[in-house]
Enzyme design. Structure first.
Site, PDB file in Angstrom:
ATOM      1  N   ARG A  17       0.839  -1.353   0.028  1.00  0.00           N
ATOM      2  CA  ARG A  17       0.359   0.003  -0.070  1.00  0.00           C
ATOM      3  C   ARG A  17       0.764   1.159   0.080  1.00  0.00           C
ATOM      4  O   ARG A  17       0.349   2.354  -0.151  1.00  0.00           O
ATOM      5  CB  ARG A  17      -0.977   0.058   1.243  1.00  0.00           C
ATOM      6  CG  ARG A  17      -2.103  -1.188   1.074  1.00  0.00           C
ATOM      7  CD  ARG A  17      -2.835  -1.108   2.218  1.00  0.00           C
ATOM      8  NE  ARG A  17      -2.126  -2.176   3.242  1.00  0.00           N
ATOM      9  CZ  ARG A  17      -2.418  -2.209   4.694  1.00  0.00           C
ATOM     10  NH1 ARG A  17      -3.483  -1.789   4.851  1.00  0.00           N
ATOM     11  NH2 ARG A  17      -1.715  -3.341   5.190  1.00  0.00           N
ATOM     12  N   GLY A  80       2.958 -14.883   6.924  1.00  0.00           N
ATOM     13  CA  GLY A  80       2.570 -14.451   8.319  1.00  0.00           C
ATOM     14  C   GLY A  80       3.484 -14.160   9.273  1.00  0.00           C
ATOM     15  O   GLY A  80       4.556 -14.535   9.234  1.00  0.00           O
ATOM     16  N   ASN A 169      -3.796  -4.795  19.366  1.00  0.00           N
ATOM     17  CA  ASN A 169      -2.731  -5.310  19.598  1.00  0.00           C
ATOM     18  C   ASN A 169      -1.661  -4.624  18.768  1.00  0.00           C
ATOM     19  O   ASN A 169      -1.797  -4.372  17.487  1.00  0.00           O
ATOM     20  CB  ASN A 169      -2.808  -7.045  19.092  1.00  0.00           C
ATOM     21  CG  ASN A 169      -1.439  -7.411  18.370  1.00  0.00           C
ATOM     22  OD1 ASN A 169      -0.426  -7.122  19.325  1.00  0.00           O
ATOM     23  ND2 ASN A 169      -1.152  -8.394  17.581  1.00  0.00           N
ATOM     24  N   ARG A 333      29.165  25.608   1.296  1.00  0.00           N
ATOM     25  CA  ARG A 333      29.110  24.220   0.871  1.00  0.00           C
ATOM     26  C   ARG A 333      30.297  23.574   1.790  1.00  0.00           C
ATOM     27  O   ARG A 333      30.856  23.936   2.618  1.00  0.00           O
ATOM     28  CB  ARG A 333      29.468  24.369  -0.660  1.00  0.00           C
ATOM     29  CG  ARG A 333      28.172  24.467  -1.521  1.00  0.00           C
ATOM     30  CD  ARG A 333      28.637  24.585  -3.018  1.00  0.00           C
ATOM     31  NE  ARG A 333      29.066  23.289  -3.232  1.00  0.00           N
ATOM     32  CZ  ARG A 333      29.904  23.289  -4.460  1.00  0.00           C
ATOM     33  NH1 ARG A 333      30.165  24.284  -5.136  1.00  0.00           N
ATOM     34  NH2 ARG A 333      30.384  22.059  -4.837  1.00  0.00           N
ATOM     35  N   TYR A 366      32.157  33.639  -5.478  1.00  0.00           N
ATOM     36  CA  TYR A 366      32.399  32.372  -5.337  1.00  0.00           C
ATOM     37  C   TYR A 366      33.895  32.070  -4.820  1.00  0.00           C
ATOM     38  O   TYR A 366      34.724  32.630  -5.623  1.00  0.00           O
ATOM     39  CB  TYR A 366      32.433  31.639  -6.743  1.00  0.00           C
ATOM     40  CG  TYR A 366      32.837  30.299  -6.602  1.00  0.00           C
ATOM     41  CD1 TYR A 366      32.199  29.209  -5.758  1.00  0.00           C
ATOM     42  CD2 TYR A 366      33.965  29.745  -7.405  1.00  0.00           C
ATOM     43  CE1 TYR A 366      32.694  27.945  -5.576  1.00  0.00           C
ATOM     44  CE2 TYR A 366      34.442  28.360  -6.973  1.00  0.00           C
ATOM     45  CZ  TYR A 366      33.808  27.670  -6.106  1.00  0.00           C
ATOM     46  OH  TYR A 366      34.302  26.501  -6.204  1.00  0.00           O
TER      47      TYR A 366
HETATM   48  C1  UD1 Z   1      -0.350  -7.091  12.522  1.00  0.00           C
HETATM   49  C2  UD1 Z   1      -1.170  -8.206  13.987  1.00  0.00           C
HETATM   50  C3  UD1 Z   1      -2.334  -7.146  14.334  1.00  0.00           C
HETATM   51  C4  UD1 Z   1      -1.713  -6.013  14.860  1.00  0.00           C
HETATM   52  C5  UD1 Z   1      -0.867  -5.377  13.656  1.00  0.00           C
HETATM   53  C6  UD1 Z   1      -0.503  -3.959  14.403  1.00  0.00           C
HETATM   54  C7  UD1 Z   1      -1.075 -10.611  13.108  1.00  0.00           C
HETATM   55  C8  UD1 Z   1      -1.579 -11.577  12.582  1.00  0.00           C
HETATM   56  N1  UD1 Z   1      -1.590  -9.251  13.002  1.00  0.00           N
HETATM   57  O1  UD1 Z   1      -1.231  -7.018  11.357  1.00  0.00           O
HETATM   58  O2  UD1 Z   1      -2.882  -8.040  15.107  1.00  0.00           O
HETATM   59  O3  UD1 Z   1      -2.774  -5.217  15.275  1.00  0.00           O
HETATM   60  O4  UD1 Z   1       0.070  -5.859  13.231  1.00  0.00           O
HETATM   61  O5  UD1 Z   1       0.416  -3.253  13.268  1.00  0.00           O
HETATM   62  O6  UD1 Z   1       0.271 -10.335  13.652  1.00  0.00           O
HETATM   63  N2  UD1 Z   1       5.559  -9.412   8.440  1.00  0.00           N
HETATM   64  C9  UD1 Z   1       6.821 -10.498   8.183  1.00  0.00           C
HETATM   65  N3  UD1 Z   1       6.270 -11.517   7.480  1.00  0.00           N
HETATM   66  C10 UD1 Z   1       5.241 -12.036   7.046  1.00  0.00           C
HETATM   67  C11 UD1 Z   1       3.952 -11.151   7.313  1.00  0.00           C
HETATM   68  C12 UD1 Z   1       4.458  -9.823   8.350  1.00  0.00           C
HETATM   69  O7  UD1 Z   1       7.843  -9.944   8.162  1.00  0.00           O
HETATM   70  O8  UD1 Z   1       4.805 -12.897   6.616  1.00  0.00           O
HETATM   71  C13 UD1 Z   1       5.975  -8.178   9.005  1.00  0.00           C
HETATM   72  C14 UD1 Z   1       5.714  -7.099   8.037  1.00  0.00           C
HETATM   73  O9  UD1 Z   1       6.747  -6.556   7.411  1.00  0.00           O
HETATM   74  C15 UD1 Z   1       5.530  -6.095   9.322  1.00  0.00           C
HETATM   75  C16 UD1 Z   1       4.825  -6.808  10.362  1.00  0.00           C
HETATM   76  O10 UD1 Z   1       5.227  -8.066  10.264  1.00  0.00           O
HETATM   77  O11 UD1 Z   1       6.375  -5.454   9.680  1.00  0.00           O
HETATM   78  C17 UD1 Z   1       3.512  -6.723  10.564  1.00  0.00           C
HETATM   79  O12 UD1 Z   1       2.823  -7.458   9.180  1.00  0.00           O
HETATM   80  P1  UD1 Z   1       1.457  -6.718   8.778  1.00  0.00           P
HETATM   81  O13 UD1 Z   1       1.177  -7.675   7.468  1.00  0.00           O
HETATM   82  O14 UD1 Z   1       1.481  -5.250   8.452  1.00  0.00           O
HETATM   83  O15 UD1 Z   1       0.456  -7.160   9.839  1.00  0.00           O
HETATM   84  P2  UD1 Z   1      -1.037  -6.582  10.001  1.00  0.00           P
HETATM   85  O16 UD1 Z   1      -1.947  -7.082   9.351  1.00  0.00           O
HETATM   86  O17 UD1 Z   1      -0.987  -5.072  10.138  1.00  0.00           O
HETATM   87 CA    CA Z   2       0.717  -3.234   9.575  1.00  0.00          CA
END
Ligand code: UD1
Ligand code: CA
Length: 455
Positions: A17, A80, A169, A333, A366
């Protein structure tokens, strides 16, 4: 505590996004990438190790963070948050506590992390929560009748009733590593997004007889994650507002705190006055009684006591002495050093120039690759010709030299102490102490000359 802390920072996500070629965590907040802010907060806890979980653009991120001592875990496919933490497990010590941070939650404060760690031990985990005005999109905290955390439900899996819950969270959690290693493999991906949710660990911990504690953070800003440019800009403003407040409480006068931007590491004394739209970048040190006019950009520089920088001036990689005067519309500079009470006026550019105390370069000049003594006066429009198209050469100007207006000093050249150069001269040969150098065509006046008339 610190010897037994292993930090994991999740940063594998693509940041779809953001609609940007730059990976999300490298987008900048106050001049530093978001992930650097998170790493810096983690370092305040003095951990045994910090592991960054990377996926999307891993190499690029690793390269940008070369100045830190970090471990890297690769998450090939983003399945995830639980799956992401799993990739870091080989780096975690069984006897340590693990703290999970997000690379895209840049304003988290070390104090909140410390509070979270205090309520975690070998038989309990803890989650950092926050009550949000608008909790939409985030995981909600579900509590039992005694107020204990019993689960977290993601927005996409939440019922209408659960969506009303404002406590969310933050994603930040702490665990004893040994238990984390036992619980993580049990997490399933049977949810709306078919992802392995770290949030499911709460129920597993409770089922395993561990306690689940929670801490709330000080402000929404601290807990806010960045998913798009609007959220990034909102946090940028919050950061700047905090910074402005901190400065004003130390006696710095900001004409309008809403029009002040700090993008670096600054040290400003009391009784400094800063007008609107000033940007400070990198390492900037400003001593007392300095006055900075509107629309100035100051990057990696020191301004000593009592110096005045007037409107629309740009100063970079320079050291400015006491009671100097710069601008308006000056460009200082890299490699410029002004001794006390030197004066640089409008439309003057300096580069690699050492300018002695009390010397003046007041208009349209300069001065580059130059050693300039004390009490020198450089007339309007005079320049150093330091470049022959291939190499750079040095100009040396002694104390109390007077350079007449519109002169060109062709380097390498020395104009010794007390010498004078007549206006409009092009100086290619050294001028000895006390001499007058003139190199202009003699003026001839033609008597009785008539202007041509129209035929
Ligand atoms: C997550 C939480 C949510 C919380 C929110 C806060 C979970 C399932 N959900 O949701 O409860 O309120 O953050 O901001 O944990 N990332 C990885 N690998 C992955 C997925 C994510 O490294 O496979 C990292 C992303 O780069 C990011 C963070 O984890 O820095 C959060 O991931 P994102 O997909 O933004 O989670 P949310 O859906 O926002
Ligand atoms: Ca997020």
């Amino acid at each position: 505590m610190s010897a037994k802390l292993d930090v994991v920072i999740l940063a594998a996500g693509k940041g779809t996004r953001m609609y940007s070629k730059t990976p999300k965590v490298l987008h900048k907040l106050a001049g530093r990438s978001m992930v650097e802010h998170v790493i810096d907060r983690a370092l305040e806890l003095d951990p045994r190790s910090i592991t960054l979980v990377l996926g999307h653009e891993a190499e690029l991120i690793e390269k940008q963070l070369g100045h830190y001592d970090l471990k890297y875990a690769l998450q090939q496919e983003q399945k995830g948050t639980a799956h992401a933490v799993e990739q870091a497990l080989p780096y975690l010590d069984d006897e340590a506590m693990a703290l999970v941070l997000y690379g895209d939650v840049p304003m988290i404060e070390a104090q909140s992390l410390q509070k979270l760690l205090v309520c975690t031990d070998k038989d309990s985990m803890a989650v950092l929560t926050c009550v949000m005005n608008d909790p939409s999109g985030l995981g909600r905290i579900l509590r039992d009748e005694k107020g204990k955390v019993k689960a977290i439900v993601e927005e996409k899996d939440a019922s209408a009733e659960q969506k009303v819950i404002a406590e969310i969270n933050t994603g930040i959690m702490a665990f004893p590593v040994k238990r984390l290693k036992a619980w993580l493999p049990l997490i399933k991906n049977n949810n709306a997004q078919n992802e392995y949710y770290l949030t499911d660990i709460i129920e597993l911990a409770l089922a395993d007889g561990a306690a689940v504690n929670s801490q709330s953070c000080n402000s929404e800003t601290e807990a806010s994650g960045v998913n798009n440019m609007v959220q990034l800009a909102t946090l940028e403003r919050a950061y700047q507002q905090n910074k402005a407040r901190e400065l004003m409480l130390k006696g710095v006068s900001l004409r309008d705190p809403k029009r002040f931007d700090c993008r670096g590491d600054i040290d400003i004394a009391g009784d400094v006055k800063i007008d609107i739209n000033v940007i400070l970048e990198g390492k900037v040190i400003i001593e007392e009684d300095v006055v900075i006019g509107p629309n100035c950009v100051l990057k990696n520089c020191t301004l000593k006591k009592g110096t005045q920088v007037m409107a629309n001036s740009v100063i970079e990689d320079a050291e400015i002495g006491q009671h100097c005067s710069i601008g308006p519309f000056a460009r200082i500079r890299p490699g410029t050093l002004l001794e006390d009470e030197a004066k640089i006026g409008n439309f003057v550019e300096t580069k690699k120039a050492h300018i002695g105390s009390g010397s003046k370069v007041n208009h349209l000049s300069y001065i580059g690759d130059t050693e300039l003594g004390k009490g020198v006066n450089i007339g309007a429009g005079s320049i150093t010709c330091n470049y022959d198209g291939v190499n750079k050469f040095k100009t040396i100007i002694g104390d109390n030299v007077f350079i007449g207006s519109n002169s060109a000093l062709v380097a390498p050249v020395t104009v010794a102490q007390g010498a004078t150069v007549g206006a409009g001269s092009t100086i290619t040969k050294d001028v000895a102490s006390g001499e007058l150098a003139l190199s202009r065509v003699k003026q001839s006046n033609i008597k009785g000359w008539k202007r041509p008339t129209k035929k």
